[in-house]
Design a protein around this motif. Structure first.
Motif, short mmCIF file in Angstrom:
data_model
loop_
_atom_site.label_atom_id
_atom_site.label_comp_id
_atom_site.label_asym_id
_atom_site.label_seq_id
_atom_site.Cartn_x
_atom_site.Cartn_y
_atom_site.Cartn_z
N GLN A 182 0.82 -1.21 0.00
CA GLN A 182 0.00 0.00 0.00
C GLN A 182 0.86 1.27 0.00
O GLN A 182 0.56 2.23 -0.72
CB GLN A 182 -0.93 -0.01 1.21
N ILE A 183 1.93 1.26 0.80
CA ILE A 183 2.81 2.42 0.87
C ILE A 183 3.49 2.66 -0.47
O ILE A 183 3.56 3.80 -0.97
CB ILE A 183 3.86 2.23 1.98
N GLN A 185 2.42 1.79 -3.42
CA GLN A 185 1.41 2.27 -4.37
C GLN A 185 1.19 3.77 -4.20
O GLN A 185 1.09 4.52 -5.18
CB GLN A 185 0.10 1.50 -4.18
N ALA A 186 1.09 4.21 -2.95
CA ALA A 186 0.89 5.63 -2.68
C ALA A 186 2.08 6.46 -3.14
O ALA A 186 1.92 7.55 -3.71
CB ALA A 186 0.63 5.85 -1.19
N ARG A 190 2.32 9.29 -6.11
CA ARG A 190 2.63 10.58 -5.50
C ARG A 190 1.39 11.11 -4.76
O ARG A 190 1.10 12.31 -4.77
CB ARG A 190 3.09 11.61 -6.54
N ASP A 191 0.69 10.19 -4.10
CA ASP A 191 -0.53 10.50 -3.37
C ASP A 191 -0.15 10.85 -1.93
O ASP A 191 -0.02 9.97 -1.07
CB ASP A 191 -1.49 9.30 -3.41
N THR A 193 -1.80 12.46 0.52
CA THR A 193 -2.82 12.18 1.54
C THR A 193 -2.84 10.71 1.92
O THR A 193 -2.88 10.35 3.10
CB THR A 193 -4.21 12.61 1.04
N ARG A 194 -2.81 9.85 0.90
CA ARG A 194 -2.83 8.40 1.14
C ARG A 194 -1.54 7.95 1.84
O ARG A 194 -1.58 7.14 2.78
CB ARG A 194 -2.98 7.67 -0.20
N ALA A 195 -0.41 8.48 1.41
CA ALA A 195 0.87 8.09 2.01
C ALA A 195 0.93 8.50 3.48
O ALA A 195 1.42 7.73 4.33
CB ALA A 195 2.02 8.73 1.24
N LEU A 198 -1.26 6.12 5.52
CA LEU A 198 -0.63 4.82 5.68
C LEU A 198 0.52 4.88 6.68
O LEU A 198 0.72 3.93 7.46
CB LEU A 198 -0.12 4.32 4.32
#
Length: 221
Positions: A182-183, A185-186, A190-191, A193-195, A198
């Protein structure tokens, strides 16, 4: 590339004492035998005490008048507070670092996380600790914020003592493998908020495991 800087005697003493602490050879709360350590390191008292003074400022050593030097001990609240602070600072580091990440950086993170998860799966907590530290240090460096890098480095040493106290559980392997995917992918997207979310979840997961193990092994505290 710049040539590696040679460490001063005080810095070498400092690094060796840190190694002894985070490895558990000098466990939390233990009295430090100055005579034994200076003889072991083959150094005089002056640079040894200079290194001890630095470690005291960084919260790894407690200097007790007329009693000597002691490895820092932590209460459950202090451990919890450290992890709460770490979440705030690490998430800020992610916010600054993600826009600076190249594909080469992300490939490096993939290698580090692969090795960390593999170490967890074989029960090699020492290697896991090294790779986990490398992962977080690299994010901090990419943030480009010198005060943030310095603060996180100091905090990381105290976190390492907490983890050595609690003997962090080995049942994190599969959760860590899922978090790894998941990390990454974020990061690739270059996401920010998601990073950040996580990273917060990752540290919370470790925090809960450390707190549970600490309370189990130190029921009176």
């Amino acid at each position: 590339m710049n040539a590696p800087r040679h460490l001063t005697l005080r810095e070498r003493i400092y690094e060796e004492i840190v190694r002894l602490i985070v490895s558990g050879e000098l466990p939390s709360g233990v009295s430090i035998d100055e005579k034994e350590l200076t003889e072991r390191l083959q150094v005089s008292r002056t640079p040894f005490r200079e290194a001890i003074g630095t470690l005291a400022k960084e919260g790894l050593i407690e200097i007790k008048p007329y009693r000597g030097f002691f490895v820092r001990s932590f209460t459950p609240k202090e451990i919890d507070d450290l992890y709460e602070l770490r979440k705030t600072l690490e998430c800020f580091a992610v916010e600054l670092a993600v826009p600076q990440m190249s594909d080469r950086h992300i490939a490096g993170f993939e290698r580090i996380l692969d090795e960390a998860v593999a170490a967890l799966r074989r029960g090699d907590m020492a290697t896991y600790g090294i790779r986990d530290k490398e992962f977080h240090e690299t994010i901090a460096e990419l943030s480009g914020s010198a005060p943030l890098i310095e603060t996180l480095a100091r905090l990381a040493l105290q976190i390492q003592i907490c983890r050595s106290i609690a003997n962090e559980s080995r049942d994190l392997a599969e959760r860590a493998a899922e978090e790894r995917d998941q990390i990454l992918q974020a990061f690739r997207a270059r996401d920010i908020t998601r990073a950040k979310a996580l990273m917060h979840a990752h540290i919370s997961d470790v925090q809960q495991a450390v707190m549970a193990r600490f309370q189990k092994e130190n029921p009176a505290r």
